[in-house]
Write a protein that holds these residues in place. Structure first.
Motif, PDB file in Angstrom:
ATOM      1  N   ALA A   1      49.453   0.319 -61.403  1.00  0.00           N
ATOM      2  CA  ALA A   1      48.162   1.017 -61.332  1.00  0.00           C
ATOM      3  C   ALA A   1      47.036   0.069 -60.892  1.00  0.00           C
ATOM      4  CB  ALA A   1      47.825   1.637 -62.692  1.00  0.00           C
ATOM      5  N   THR A   2      47.046  -1.158 -61.426  1.00  0.00           N
ATOM      6  CA  THR A   2      45.992  -2.130 -61.084  1.00  0.00           C
ATOM      7  C   THR A   2      46.070  -2.526 -59.616  1.00  0.00           C
ATOM      8  OG1 THR A   2      45.949  -2.953 -63.352  1.00  0.00           O
ATOM      9  CG2 THR A   2      45.013  -4.386 -61.682  1.00  0.00           C
ATOM     10  N   SER A   3      47.297  -2.744 -59.128  1.00  0.00           N
ATOM     11  CA  SER A   3      47.402  -3.151 -57.719  1.00  0.00           C
ATOM     12  C   SER A   3      47.024  -1.987 -56.796  1.00  0.00           C
ATOM     13  CB  SER A   3      48.782  -3.722 -57.380  1.00  0.00           C
ATOM     14  OG  SER A   3      49.787  -2.764 -57.582  1.00  0.00           O
ATOM     15  N   HIS A   4      47.329  -0.745 -57.201  1.00  0.00           N
ATOM     16  CA  HIS A   4      46.917   0.400 -56.374  1.00  0.00           C
ATOM     17  C   HIS A   4      45.389   0.523 -56.371  1.00  0.00           C
ATOM     18  CE1 HIS A   4      46.962   4.226 -54.283  1.00  0.00           C
ATOM     19  NE2 HIS A   4      46.132   4.704 -55.201  1.00  0.00           N
ATOM     20  N   MET A   5      44.803   0.388 -57.554  1.00  0.00           N
ATOM     21  CA  MET A   5      43.346   0.499 -57.662  1.00  0.00           C
ATOM     22  C   MET A   5      42.664  -0.522 -56.749  1.00  0.00           C
ATOM     23  SD  MET A   5      40.887   0.020 -60.968  1.00  0.00           S
ATOM     24  CE  MET A   5      39.120  -0.120 -60.677  1.00  0.00           C
ATOM     25  N   TRP A   6      43.141  -1.765 -56.779  1.00  0.00           N
ATOM     26  CA  TRP A   6      42.499  -2.808 -55.956  1.00  0.00           C
ATOM     27  C   TRP A   6      42.867  -2.695 -54.478  1.00  0.00           C
ATOM     28  CZ3 TRP A   6      38.460  -5.914 -56.749  1.00  0.00           C
ATOM     29  CH2 TRP A   6      37.936  -5.913 -58.053  1.00  0.00           C
ATOM     30  N   ARG A   7      43.960  -2.013 -54.180  1.00  0.00           N
ATOM     31  CA  ARG A   7      44.261  -1.737 -52.767  1.00  0.00           C
ATOM     32  C   ARG A   7      43.197  -0.763 -52.232  1.00  0.00           C
ATOM     33  NH1 ARG A   7      49.070   1.721 -49.890  1.00  0.00           N
ATOM     34  NH2 ARG A   7      48.967   0.677 -47.868  1.00  0.00           N
ATOM     35  N   VAL A   8      42.878   0.254 -53.054  1.00  0.00           N
ATOM     36  CA  VAL A   8      41.852   1.239 -52.681  1.00  0.00           C
ATOM     37  C   VAL A   8      40.483   0.553 -52.561  1.00  0.00           C
ATOM     38  CG1 VAL A   8      40.627   3.335 -53.409  1.00  0.00           C
ATOM     39  CG2 VAL A   8      43.101   3.170 -53.744  1.00  0.00           C
ATOM     40  N   LEU A   9      40.134  -0.280 -53.558  1.00  0.00           N
ATOM     41  CA  LEU A   9      38.843  -0.978 -53.525  1.00  0.00           C
ATOM     42  C   LEU A   9      38.765  -1.886 -52.296  1.00  0.00           C
ATOM     43  CD1 LEU A   9      38.425  -1.936 -57.307  1.00  0.00           C
ATOM     44  CD2 LEU A   9      37.055  -0.278 -56.032  1.00  0.00           C
ATOM     45  N   GLY A  10      39.859  -2.576 -52.002  1.00  0.00           N
ATOM     46  CA  GLY A  10      39.880  -3.445 -50.816  1.00  0.00           C
ATOM     47  C   GLY A  10      39.609  -2.647 -49.550  1.00  0.00           C
ATOM     48  N   TYR A  11      40.261  -1.492 -49.449  1.00  0.00           N
ATOM     49  CA  TYR A  11      40.074  -0.621 -48.284  1.00  0.00           C
ATOM     50  C   TYR A  11      38.608  -0.194 -48.168  1.00  0.00           C
ATOM     51  CZ  TYR A  11      40.439   3.472 -45.230  1.00  0.00           C
ATOM     52  OH  TYR A  11      40.248   4.375 -44.210  1.00  0.00           O
ATOM     53  N   LEU A  12      38.029   0.252 -49.301  1.00  0.00           N
ATOM     54  CA  LEU A  12      36.642   0.733 -49.291  1.00  0.00           C
ATOM     55  C   LEU A  12      35.650  -0.395 -48.984  1.00  0.00           C
ATOM     56  CD1 LEU A  12      36.670   3.144 -52.389  1.00  0.00           C
ATOM     57  CD2 LEU A  12      36.703   3.789 -49.960  1.00  0.00           C
ATOM     58  N   LEU A  13      36.044  -1.628 -49.316  1.00  0.00           N
ATOM     59  CA  LEU A  13      35.150  -2.773 -49.052  1.00  0.00           C
ATOM     60  C   LEU A  13      35.394  -3.385 -47.672  1.00  0.00           C
ATOM     61  CD1 LEU A  13      35.218  -4.357 -52.623  1.00  0.00           C
ATOM     62  CD2 LEU A  13      33.260  -3.240 -51.524  1.00  0.00           C
ATOM     63  N   GLY A  14      36.178  -2.676 -46.854  1.00  0.00           N
ATOM     64  CA  GLY A  14      36.299  -3.101 -45.450  1.00  0.00           C
ATOM     65  C   GLY A  14      37.504  -3.936 -45.103  1.00  0.00           C
ATOM     66  N   ILE A  15      38.569  -3.881 -45.920  1.00  0.00           N
ATOM     67  CA  ILE A  15      39.788  -4.646 -45.601  1.00  0.00           C
ATOM     68  C   ILE A  15      40.812  -3.711 -44.953  1.00  0.00           C
ATOM     69  CG2 ILE A  15      41.659  -6.086 -46.504  1.00  0.00           C
ATOM     70  CD1 ILE A  15      39.930  -6.804 -48.887  1.00  0.00           C
ATOM     71  N   LYS A  16      41.344  -4.103 -43.805  1.00  0.00           N
ATOM     72  CA  LYS A  16      42.392  -3.307 -43.146  1.00  0.00           C
ATOM     73  C   LYS A  16      43.688  -3.403 -43.953  1.00  0.00           C
ATOM     74  CE  LYS A  16      40.842  -3.889 -38.365  1.00  0.00           C
ATOM     75  NZ  LYS A  16      41.216  -4.406 -37.038  1.00  0.00           N
ATOM     76  N   ASP A  17      44.504  -2.344 -43.892  1.00  0.00           N
ATOM     77  CA  ASP A  17      45.747  -2.307 -44.675  1.00  0.00           C
ATOM     78  C   ASP A  17      46.658  -3.508 -44.399  1.00  0.00           C
ATOM     79  OD1 ASP A  17      44.851   0.002 -45.749  1.00  0.00           O
ATOM     80  OD2 ASP A  17      46.230   1.347 -44.695  1.00  0.00           O
ATOM     81  N   GLU A  18      46.701  -3.951 -43.148  1.00  0.00           N
ATOM     82  CA  GLU A  18      47.629  -5.051 -42.822  1.00  0.00           C
ATOM     83  C   GLU A  18      47.207  -6.373 -43.469  1.00  0.00           C
ATOM     84  OE1 GLU A  18      47.055  -6.636 -38.607  1.00  0.00           O
ATOM     85  OE2 GLU A  18      45.926  -4.742 -38.514  1.00  0.00           O
ATOM     86  N   TRP A  36      32.931  -0.139 -60.839  1.00  0.00           N
ATOM     87  CA  TRP A  36      34.177   0.363 -60.234  1.00  0.00           C
ATOM     88  C   TRP A  36      35.177   0.799 -61.303  1.00  0.00           C
ATOM     89  CZ3 TRP A  36      34.543  -4.678 -56.883  1.00  0.00           C
ATOM     90  CH2 TRP A  36      33.442  -4.711 -56.017  1.00  0.00           C
ATOM     91  N   TYR A  37      35.123   0.157 -62.456  1.00  0.00           N
ATOM     92  CA  TYR A  37      36.062   0.509 -63.527  1.00  0.00           C
ATOM     93  C   TYR A  37      35.589   1.690 -64.376  1.00  0.00           C
ATOM     94  CZ  TYR A  37      39.578  -3.149 -63.005  1.00  0.00           C
ATOM     95  OH  TYR A  37      40.625  -3.908 -62.534  1.00  0.00           O
ATOM     96  N   PHE A  38      34.264   1.853 -64.521  1.00  0.00           N
ATOM     97  CA  PHE A  38      33.778   2.832 -65.502  1.00  0.00           C
ATOM     98  C   PHE A  38      33.171   4.106 -64.927  1.00  0.00           C
ATOM     99  CE2 PHE A  38      33.339  -1.190 -68.139  1.00  0.00           C
ATOM    100  CZ  PHE A  38      34.533  -0.970 -68.796  1.00  0.00           C
ATOM    101  N   HIS A  39      32.928   4.151 -63.615  1.00  0.00           N
ATOM    102  CA  HIS A  39      32.323   5.368 -63.048  1.00  0.00           C
ATOM    103  C   HIS A  39      33.368   6.160 -62.260  1.00  0.00           C
ATOM    104  CE1 HIS A  39      28.257   4.610 -64.404  1.00  0.00           C
ATOM    105  NE2 HIS A  39      28.426   3.345 -64.078  1.00  0.00           N
TER     106      HIS A  39
END
Length: 369
Positions: free
Chosen positions: A182-199, A111-114
């Motif tokens: 930047a780190t919190s945004h990146m992990w917000r995106v990763l969380g979303y892609l891994l099936g976590i709802k925004d709320e 997730w960090y390098f590709h």
């Protein structure tokens, strides 16, 4: 006077929002499974911010890797997550823990390098594989009575990856606002892609909101859980550390538990005078668990905390420790000597991609009843 009143009002609004987030996560989030969202980038995705988040891993590799290890240990103190892990037998002994956590490291590195902008890159292959593995583990643990993997479990595990390094950044004199944003945004995106709802996502729309969420999860979920750990927690942590010892011989069960509990502000694990939450102070009657450590563990704790607290801010020292982690990762991938010695060649090499770039299937072992 007026500015002070505004500050107090803002703080109480922020506290109320954080409480609301946590209530929703613990009540409703524990009833829902995967969000079911397609593997598509969310509407709020910011490409520049995400890529800056990826770049920071190379700059702060040593402390970010250390923070993630503490996060992985902390997650084992959460009963619902521990039940799933015990049920799917993914990390209950030295060998399965070694393979599971090396896979976790390799996925995180993917997730960090590709590149995220290339839909055929290993970034997306890895995300899809992890999402599928979660789905299979969830069905399996439901079958053996441990319950499904919920939104709450996913969000709490998400904290494990970045919680300590972000909310604890000031404790290692890391005052880089862009890194946090930047780190919190990146992990917000990763969380979303891994099936976590925004709320339920532990990362909010900006660092200010993420900080509220991460801090309340640390204070009200991790701190109590880590203050009251049981034998299952110790057994699983022992398997994790004994497994990962094959790639870093400086790991020790009791020293790593000490690091983790200190990061979560568990009472009795204070080392420096700033290891207290606002409003709390030194209690002369509180037992210090540092005294229970043997000499080797004390050495690891003293050495580790001195480096990250006082030396990490110097770029030369940071470069040296980042390089050491790079070396450890190199041997983990190409020549895992200790693992070969203990587990044999075939088992010691862990891969998450096949030679053609497709994802490797993860073998799950259902616990025998």
């Amino acid at each position: 006077m007026h500015a002070h009143t505004t500050e107090v009002n803002n703080k109480s609004v922020n506290d109320a929002q954080a409480e609301e987030y946590l209530d929703n996560l613990l009540k409703n989030g524990s009833q829902e499974g995967d969000s079911g969202a397609e593997l598509e980038l969310p509407s709020w995705y910011d490409e520049q911010l995400f890529k800056r988040g990826q770049k920071y891993f190379s700059k702060y590799r040593f402390v970010m890797t250390s923070g993630m290890l503490a996060g992985l240990i902390a997650v084992l103190a959460i009963p619902s997550i521990l039940r799933v892990l015990i049920c799917t037998r993914q990390s209950s002994n030295c060998l399965t823990a070694y393979r599971r956590y090396v896979r976790t490291i390799l996925h995180t590195q993917a997730w960090y390098f590709h590149p995220i902008e290339d839909r055929s890159s290993k970034f997306w292959t890895s995300i899809a594989a992890v999402r599928k593995a979660h789905s299979r583990s969830s069905k399996m643990s439901t079958r053996c009575g441990a319950g499904q993997i919920t939104q709450k479990d996913l969000a709490i595990t998400q904290f494990g990856f970045i919680g300590f390094i972000t909310v604890g950044a000031h404790r290692i004199q890391l005052y880089d606002e862009d890194f946090l944003e930047a780190t919190s945004h990146m992990w917000r995106v990763l969380g979303y892609l891994l099936g976590i709802k925004d709320e339920y996502n532990v990362c909010g729309k900006n660092w200010a909101e993420s900080k509220q969420r991460l801090e309340i999860v640390m204070r009200k979920v991790f701190r109590p859980a880590l203050s009251d750990t049981n034998n299952d927690f110790y057994r699983m942590t022992e398997a994790l550390i004994h497994g990962l010892w094959h790639i870093n011989t400086m790991f020790s069960v009791n020293a790593n538990i000490y690091f983790t509990k200190r990061l979560a502000y568990v009472k009795g694990y204070e080392y420096y005078s700033f290891d207290y939450l606002p409003g709390e102070k030194f209690d002369p009657l509180q037992k210090s668990y540092y005294n229970d450590l043997n000499l080797w563990d004390r050495f690891i704790v003293n050495y580790g905390l001195f480096i990250v607290t006082y030396l990490h801010k110097y770029s030369l020292i940071r470069w040296y420790f980042n390089f050491r982690v790079l070396l450890v990762d190199f041997f983990m991938y190409y020549l895992p000597c200790f693992a070969i010695w203990n587990f044999g060649i075939k088992t010691a090499y862990v891969r998450i991609f096949k030679s053609g770039g497709q994802a490797q299937e993860i073998q799950l072992n259902l616990k025998e009843e």
